[in-house]
Design an enzyme around this catalytic site. Sequence first.
Site, PDB file in Angstrom:
ATOM      1  N   HIS A  59       0.871  -1.179   0.000  1.00  0.00           N
ATOM      2  CA  HIS A  59       0.000   0.000   0.000  1.00  0.00           C
ATOM      3  C   HIS A  59       0.908   1.229   0.000  1.00  0.00           C
ATOM      4  O   HIS A  59       1.745   1.394   0.890  1.00  0.00           O
ATOM      5  CB  HIS A  59      -0.922  -0.013   1.216  1.00  0.00           C
ATOM      6  CG  HIS A  59      -1.847  -1.187   1.246  1.00  0.00           C
ATOM      7  ND1 HIS A  59      -2.011  -1.984   2.362  1.00  0.00           N
ATOM      8  CD2 HIS A  59      -2.653  -1.708   0.282  1.00  0.00           C
ATOM      9  CE1 HIS A  59      -2.879  -2.942   2.091  1.00  0.00           C
ATOM     10  NE2 HIS A  59      -3.278  -2.799   0.839  1.00  0.00           N
ATOM     11  N   GLU A  62       1.785   3.666   3.119  1.00  0.00           N
ATOM     12  CA  GLU A  62       2.244   3.096   4.390  1.00  0.00           C
ATOM     13  C   GLU A  62       3.764   3.249   4.458  1.00  0.00           C
ATOM     14  O   GLU A  62       4.524   2.326   4.150  1.00  0.00           O
ATOM     15  CB  GLU A  62       1.785   1.642   4.494  1.00  0.00           C
ATOM     16  CG  GLU A  62       0.258   1.545   4.492  1.00  0.00           C
ATOM     17  CD  GLU A  62      -0.274   0.126   4.525  1.00  0.00           C
ATOM     18  OE1 GLU A  62      -1.503  -0.026   4.510  1.00  0.00           O
ATOM     19  OE2 GLU A  62       0.530  -0.826   4.572  1.00  0.00           O
ATOM     20  N   HIS A 152       3.518  -3.460   6.932  1.00  0.00           N
ATOM     21  CA  HIS A 152       2.416  -2.541   6.668  1.00  0.00           C
ATOM     22  C   HIS A 152       2.241  -1.576   7.837  1.00  0.00           C
ATOM     23  O   HIS A 152       2.750  -1.799   8.936  1.00  0.00           O
ATOM     24  CB  HIS A 152       1.100  -3.312   6.505  1.00  0.00           C
ATOM     25  CG  HIS A 152       1.012  -4.109   5.250  1.00  0.00           C
ATOM     26  ND1 HIS A 152       0.265  -3.725   4.166  1.00  0.00           N
ATOM     27  CD2 HIS A 152       1.575  -5.306   4.909  1.00  0.00           C
ATOM     28  CE1 HIS A 152       0.370  -4.629   3.205  1.00  0.00           C
ATOM     29  NE2 HIS A 152       1.162  -5.598   3.633  1.00  0.00           N
ATOM     30  N   GLU A 216       1.737  -5.458  11.003  1.00  0.00           N
ATOM     31  CA  GLU A 216       1.092  -4.143  11.091  1.00  0.00           C
ATOM     32  C   GLU A 216       1.827  -3.341  12.160  1.00  0.00           C
ATOM     33  O   GLU A 216       1.904  -3.758  13.317  1.00  0.00           O
ATOM     34  CB  GLU A 216      -0.386  -4.290  11.445  1.00  0.00           C
ATOM     35  CG  GLU A 216      -1.207  -5.025  10.393  1.00  0.00           C
ATOM     36  CD  GLU A 216      -1.489  -4.170   9.167  1.00  0.00           C
ATOM     37  OE1 GLU A 216      -1.193  -2.951   9.207  1.00  0.00           O
ATOM     38  OE2 GLU A 216      -2.008  -4.707   8.168  1.00  0.00           O
TER      39      GLU A 216
END
Length: 337
Positions: A59, A62, A152, A216
């Site tokens: 993404h 990010e 991420h 994450e």
Amino acid sequence: MLALGKLLELTLAGHEPSAKIQLTPDGTRLRWLDEGALEITPPAARDNGLDLLLSAGIHGNETAPIELLDRLLRGIARNELHPAARILFLFGNPEAMRRGERFVEQDINRLFNGRHEQSSGFEAIRACDLEHLAATFFGKDTGRTRLHYDLHTAIRGSKIEQFALYPWHEGRTHSRRELQRLRAAGIEAVLLQNKGSITFSSYTYGQLGAEAFTLELGKARAFGQNQLVNLDLLENALQALIEGREVIDDEPTLDGLQLFAVSREIIKHSDSFQLHLPADIENFTELEPGYLLAEDIADTRWVVEEQNARIIFPNPKVKNGLRAGILIVPDDGAGLA
């Protein structure tokens, strides 16, 4: 510093380097493979048998993980980090990175495990390319250790800031030793998945036999605005992995690491889908039994039935047919190997 160490600069500028292969003074080889893709090969005498795939920028907005990989690669190119592992650095979605957007047309991380063949456009082509790059990197040598971290940051805040998703594949068991490695890297919680997925880490785990994780690491911010994202433990752990300095206990302990299992996925079936959660709700927010979570066509209703349930990745804006949230519950780790 070697020019190939500036992979992030090259990628953001859309430039292809004139020199595709460079060597550091200690004999480490840097090889440019494709846009946003660089392979590191240590001298044969130092190779410890680890193939490490580090990806970020799946993404494009990010940025903290992208900046982390940039620091690691620059350390290698300056001859400050001395790899004992083969490494593939991947910036997943260069065009979205240049635009500072999550994606251009569609979410790449919903296009793996063959899903790109059912789609078209830039991101579908890139997902296919990423699969090919990963498969070529890991190759056919099953005697080497394969590890993939897909880094991420989230589009929303989280009550547990740094957590991991551990993919599932038929016939494989989640590894306690790998969870200990994550715990030492600052990961606070791990979601143990129980079905296949269409993410990048699910592809490398299921199809290429790697230990693979989606990490994450906080909330998505623009380049240069990640001062509040503390990745020191992870960065130190990755440096140790790269140089072969990692120390793993013979009896892995998971003290302090929270484990969760997927209870249910909330699937958006139509444009009538309604998610009954505040727009700013944080990941890992607890939901009481009886709470009406979502509604859709044909009187479809999702009501929380589970005790100690929490929600992660709530997103009513996904395309129809995709996951709009996950209900998770605590797990005791009894199924770990």
